[in-house]
Design a protein around this motif. Structure first.
Motif, mmCIF file in Angstrom:
data_model
loop_
_atom_site.group_PDB
_atom_site.id
_atom_site.type_symbol
_atom_site.label_atom_id
_atom_site.label_comp_id
_atom_site.label_asym_id
_atom_site.label_seq_id
_atom_site.Cartn_x
_atom_site.Cartn_y
_atom_site.Cartn_z
ATOM 1 N N LYS A 73 -16.956 -44.113 20.499
ATOM 2 C CA LYS A 73 -18.392 -43.973 20.767
ATOM 3 C C LYS A 73 -19.063 -45.326 20.996
ATOM 4 N N PHE A 74 -18.720 -46.323 20.173
ATOM 5 C CA PHE A 74 -19.466 -47.581 20.179
ATOM 6 C C PHE A 74 -18.650 -48.806 20.606
ATOM 7 N N GLY A 75 -17.417 -48.585 21.077
ATOM 8 C CA GLY A 75 -16.557 -49.709 21.443
ATOM 9 C C GLY A 75 -17.171 -50.637 22.472
ATOM 10 N N ASP A 76 -17.752 -50.083 23.518
ATOM 11 C CA ASP A 76 -18.346 -50.904 24.581
ATOM 12 C C ASP A 76 -19.524 -51.719 24.056
ATOM 13 N N HIS A 77 -20.244 -51.156 23.099
ATOM 14 C CA HIS A 77 -21.382 -51.847 22.485
ATOM 15 C C HIS A 77 -20.929 -53.156 21.838
ATOM 16 N N MET A 78 -19.725 -53.155 21.243
ATOM 17 C CA MET A 78 -19.225 -54.336 20.551
ATOM 18 C C MET A 78 -18.489 -55.296 21.486
ATOM 19 N N LYS A 79 -17.991 -54.795 22.607
ATOM 20 C CA LYS A 79 -17.257 -55.650 23.543
ATOM 21 C C LYS A 79 -18.180 -56.519 24.393
ATOM 22 N N TYR A 125 -15.312 -64.117 27.269
ATOM 23 C CA TYR A 125 -14.031 -63.606 26.773
ATOM 24 C C TYR A 125 -13.917 -62.112 27.046
ATOM 25 N N VAL A 126 -12.693 -61.670 27.226
ATOM 26 C CA VAL A 126 -12.439 -60.240 27.383
ATOM 27 C C VAL A 126 -11.681 -59.759 26.148
ATOM 28 N N ILE A 127 -11.957 -58.535 25.738
ATOM 29 C CA ILE A 127 -11.239 -57.938 24.614
ATOM 30 C C ILE A 127 -10.117 -57.071 25.174
ATOM 31 N N LEU A 128 -8.891 -57.475 24.893
ATOM 32 C CA LEU A 128 -7.728 -56.725 25.382
ATOM 33 C C LEU A 128 -7.393 -55.566 24.452
ATOM 34 N N GLY A 129 -7.666 -55.739 23.179
ATOM 35 C CA GLY A 129 -7.385 -54.697 22.201
ATOM 36 C C GLY A 129 -8.379 -54.773 21.062
#
Length: 343
Positions: free
Chosen positions: A128-134, A142-146
């Motif tokens: 639900k909120f992953g994109d909010h934190m990325k 920076y990019v979040i790979l995992g």
């Protein structure tokens, strides 16, 4: 003429050889304990990336402790001078390290004690909120790979802590100098907190200056904290989140044709780790128990006392001049979880 042809041939071989063996080495600082299942998974990712890219991209995982812990990693990710390339290209951070590097992500909000009751709830919140934190990481370049949890934190203490009152009588390390805001939140909630740098934590535990901390069982065992902290509250406190980040400049330098497979490789390792983390927690708790640690498993009534205690004091995490969690985000998550639970 013969010499000239030989010279041309050797020159072509040199050029071809350079392109065939040209590779990009990306240094990644990681907090994974050496030879742990987490460390093994990292090495698997590195091997798969090398295979996928025909050795064009080499991931070199480095131990964060040798850099002064996660706070030292944060310094290395930030360029010494504007425009200068950082000495490392990425990191595998826990919640504390990721928060230190990018507090705007509000990742520590997921670590409010007893907010989650199961791995399924954690997965649902991440979906639900992953994109909010990325997004804040992306804004920093920076990019979040995992992004996943590597286990659940438990209280390990020198003396039994069957109740919150017993825990409050013991000197705790809950972030130390790495995360003073977390320490401040526990202090405000009435707990005795010792601010200890990461490289002195084990010695402080051995001498009794620190009488307790919360950590995942893998860390408690691998770092040998269990030898002095011989009591464990078998009540998962919060998920310990991990962010695998890579600088955008390093990611952009990788040929686009490889990226889908590289991301699949990370996702595969992530899914494997999430599936095995509950087994890993149980395995390392058992290892600690076999080595003399007394495991206290509260019944439902006793567990409710712990949940009520931390829920009543959760506002110290976000309602202060220097919050460790974000109030609005916390309220969003709690509203979502209540709906998810059907409450």
């Amino acid at each position: 003429m013969k010499f000239f042809r030989k010279f041309i041939a050797l020159s072509l071989l040199a050029v071809l050889g350079t392109s065939a063996f040209a590779k990009t080495v990306i240094k990644i600082a990681s907090v994974a304990p050496s030879n742990s299942s987490w460390d093994i998974d990292q090495r698997t990712i590195a091997a798969e990336w090398a295979k996928i890219t025909n050795n064009e991209v080499i991931l070199q995982f480095m131990v964060a402790d040798s850099m002064g812990g996660e706070s030292g990693v944060v310094k290395r990710l930030n360029s010494v001078r504007p425009g200068q390339k950082p000495p490392i290209g990425g990191a595998v951070f826990t919640s504390l390290g990721a928060d230190g590097f990018c507090p705007e992500s509000h990742i520590m909000t997921l670590c409010v004690p007893f907010m989650f009751r199961s791995q399924d709830e954690v997965n649902a919140v991440l979906d639900k909120f992953g994109d909010h934190m990325k997004k804040p990481f992306e804004e920093k370049g920076y990019v979040i790979l995992g992004y996943f949890n590597i286990g659940w934190a438990y209280f390990f203490t020198r003396n039994p802590a069957h109740t919150p009152a017993e825990l409050q009588r013991q000197r705790l390390s809950v972030g130390g100098l790495t995360s003073p805001l977390l320490s401040n939140a526990f202090k405000a909630a009435g707990y005795l907190v010792q601010d200890v740098p990461a490289d002195k934590l084990l010695n402080s535990i051995q001498t009794g200056a620190v009488e307790g901390l919360f950590t995942i069982p893998m860390y408690a065992y691998a770092a040998q904290y269990y030898k002095s902290l011989t009591n464990c509250l078998n009540a998962p406190l919060c998920p310990v989140m991990v962010a695998f980040i890579l600088s955008k400049s390093e990611w952009d330098a990788i040929p686009e044709k490889y990226k889908p497979e590289l991301l699949k490789s990370v996702k595969k390792a992530e899914d494997k780790f999430i599936q095995s983390q509950r087994k890993s927690d149980a395995e390392y708790l058992k290892r600690c128990e076999n080595s003399g640690v007394k495991i206290f498993t509260p019944n439902e009534q006793e567990l409710k006392v712990w949940r009520d205690e931390f829920e009543a004091k959760s506002h110290y995490m976000y309602d202060s001049a220097t919050p460790i969690a974000d109030k609005a985000f916390y309220e969003q998550i709690m509203a979502f979880l209540k709906q998810y639970r059907g409450e």
